[in-house]
Design a protein around this motif. Sequence first.
Motif, PDB file in Angstrom:
ATOM      1  N   ARG A   1       0.873  -1.269   0.010  1.00  0.00           N
ATOM      2  CA  ARG A   1      -0.088  -0.010   0.066  1.00  0.00           C
ATOM      3  C   ARG A   1       0.651   1.260   0.028  1.00  0.00           C
ATOM      4  N   GLU A   2       1.968   0.979   0.697  1.00  0.00           N
ATOM      5  CA  GLU A   2       2.646   2.454   0.697  1.00  0.00           C
ATOM      6  C   GLU A   2       3.970   2.536  -0.438  1.00  0.00           C
ATOM      7  N   LYS A   3       3.862   1.684  -1.347  1.00  0.00           N
ATOM      8  CA  LYS A   3       4.739   1.543  -2.589  1.00  0.00           C
ATOM      9  C   LYS A   3       4.571   2.916  -3.484  1.00  0.00           C
ATOM     10  N   LYS A   4       5.788   3.350  -3.938  1.00  0.00           N
ATOM     11  CA  LYS A   4       5.908   4.320  -4.613  1.00  0.00           C
ATOM     12  C   LYS A   4       6.718   4.202  -5.819  1.00  0.00           C
ATOM     13  N   ILE A   5       6.080   4.388  -7.042  1.00  0.00           N
ATOM     14  CA  ILE A   5       6.818   4.063  -8.374  1.00  0.00           C
ATOM     15  C   ILE A   5       7.295   5.293  -8.742  1.00  0.00           C
ATOM     16  N   PRO A   6       8.645   5.435  -9.014  1.00  0.00           N
ATOM     17  CA  PRO A   6       9.156   6.634  -9.760  1.00  0.00           C
ATOM     18  C   PRO A   6       8.350   6.977 -11.229  1.00  0.00           C
ATOM     19  N   THR A   7       8.260   8.190 -11.506  1.00  0.00           N
ATOM     20  CA  THR A   7       7.636   8.444 -12.927  1.00  0.00           C
ATOM     21  C   THR A   7       8.053   8.028 -13.779  1.00  0.00           C
ATOM     22  N   SER A   8       9.558   8.076 -13.787  1.00  0.00           N
ATOM     23  CA  SER A   8      10.491   7.483 -14.959  1.00  0.00           C
ATOM     24  C   SER A   8      10.361   5.921 -15.231  1.00  0.00           C
ATOM     25  N   ARG A   9      10.157   5.340 -14.120  1.00  0.00           N
ATOM     26  CA  ARG A   9       9.796   3.817 -14.427  1.00  0.00           C
ATOM     27  C   ARG A   9       8.348   3.503 -15.106  1.00  0.00           C
ATOM     28  N   LEU A  10       7.454   4.298 -14.484  1.00  0.00           N
ATOM     29  CA  LEU A  10       6.110   4.323 -15.051  1.00  0.00           C
ATOM     30  C   LEU A  10       6.073   4.320 -16.576  1.00  0.00           C
ATOM     31  N   ASN A  11       6.789   5.628 -16.990  1.00  0.00           N
ATOM     32  CA  ASN A  11       6.724   5.933 -18.135  1.00  0.00           C
ATOM     33  C   ASN A  11       7.481   5.021 -19.350  1.00  0.00           C
ATOM     34  N   GLN A  12       8.684   4.256 -18.864  1.00  0.00           N
ATOM     35  CA  GLN A  12       9.305   3.290 -19.609  1.00  0.00           C
ATOM     36  C   GLN A  12       8.212   1.990 -19.540  1.00  0.00           C
ATOM     37  N   PHE A  13       7.570   1.777 -18.604  1.00  0.00           N
ATOM     38  CA  PHE A  13       6.423   0.567 -18.421  1.00  0.00           C
ATOM     39  C   PHE A  13       5.370   1.058 -19.535  1.00  0.00           C
ATOM     40  N   LEU A  14       4.905   2.323 -19.547  1.00  0.00           N
ATOM     41  CA  LEU A  14       3.783   2.704 -20.575  1.00  0.00           C
ATOM     42  C   LEU A  14       4.028   2.348 -21.970  1.00  0.00           C
ATOM     43  N   LYS A  15       5.619   2.698 -22.396  1.00  0.00           N
ATOM     44  CA  LYS A  15       6.215   2.230 -23.457  1.00  0.00           C
ATOM     45  C   LYS A  15       6.182   0.774 -23.962  1.00  0.00           C
TER      46      LYS A  15
END
Length: 435
Positions: free
Chosen positions: A350-364
């Motif tokens: 529940r407390e996990k934070k994902i960096p925006t850079s990792r999220l956008n690599q995931f999106l690609k």
Amino acid sequence: MLPVVAIVGRPNVGKSTLFNRLLGERQAIVHDISGVTRDRHYGESFWNDRDFTVIDTGGYLPGQSDAIVSGIRAQAEIAIREADVIVFVTDVQKGISREDDTVADLLRRQDKPVILAANKSDNSEKALDAPEFYKLGFNDLFPVSALSGSGTGELLDRLVELFPDKESVESEEKWPKISIIGRPNVGKSSLINALLKDERCIVTDIAGTTRDSINSRLEYEGKTYTLIDTAGLRKRSRVHDNIEFYSMIRTEKSIRECDVAVILVDASRGFEVQDVRLLRIAEQFNKGMIIALNKWDLVKKETNTAKEFIDAIYQKVPNLKYVPVITISATNKLRIHRIIDECRIVLDEREKKIPTSRLNQFLKEITAERPLPFKRGRQLSIKYITQVKHKPPVFSFFMNMPRELPANYRRYIENKLREQFGFKGVPVTMVFKEK
């Protein structure tokens, strides 16, 4: 727990109108016929940086033996016992009645602050009649008009001053809260006792022994938790008793205020509709979730019994396959501490934070694997993702035409998000905004 305000008084003095005014929305039915409000209505409000719960009750009529009137009276008495502050509503236009005297006598016996709301003080002339109500024996008196809102701001200011100290409440709630919920007689109190190794709760074979929520502190492997044992939640159609109605409300309230809800299931009876409802309530409030199959020692077992049972659960709730399922026996203390181990994992998720850079690599990666569809001659395009909140996790997706994104593609994103980043036992909220 949030501070609780109970609105009480005789029939037809404007309690429901004041309830709606304090909540800022129309939740209670308002009518000039007495007795419209039969059960207690709950709602949440906010004033001067304090959240609190407001309870609207039916009109209090002492001494009458009619079944409905007796039920309303019992509901009001329960609300009074539950409250931190009581708002006693009277009618300036009709003055002090015999019923007002009886309600006042009841409230004076409570060791709780009482605020008198002299309602229907719709103008300055009527407000001049309000001091008459000091005869009822309470110091805090406010002429108000629930209909127009006049005087309610001053009443709310005083309400908040009378609440328990915010800092002391927060210090008591610093430990993660684990709520043990389930149908009656599934072994919730037995599980709590087994975990605490003492008789903190009454344990009996009679369904419905635990009427209220009971908090206990548990220390396990260097960490401290608050365990909440709740009353069993029955189907609403089977709730006839006022105390059980109160227990049902408290169960839902404990789900709303916990960090992780452990849905305890009687494995000898199977996974029932009411268990599904509990899961849905926990999901609705974005709580961490664990399903614990209790009384596993009573289940006749074959090679794949556990797997087949778990598969049957996921067939009933296919979109909740991220919720872990464990088998236990509270009476035999079989694997009971796996509950706390799993709760710790879910709390971390529940407390996990994902960096925006990792999220956008995931999106690609996921859009390359499965391109977004075309709608109205244009290809949908998600520009970027960011996590805007944690505990619980919330992700914002910025895209063109968010309303056109199909539900199956949203499910695809969530499945991939869980596959990549986990979030075991935790609902994930995805918000799609136009960019």
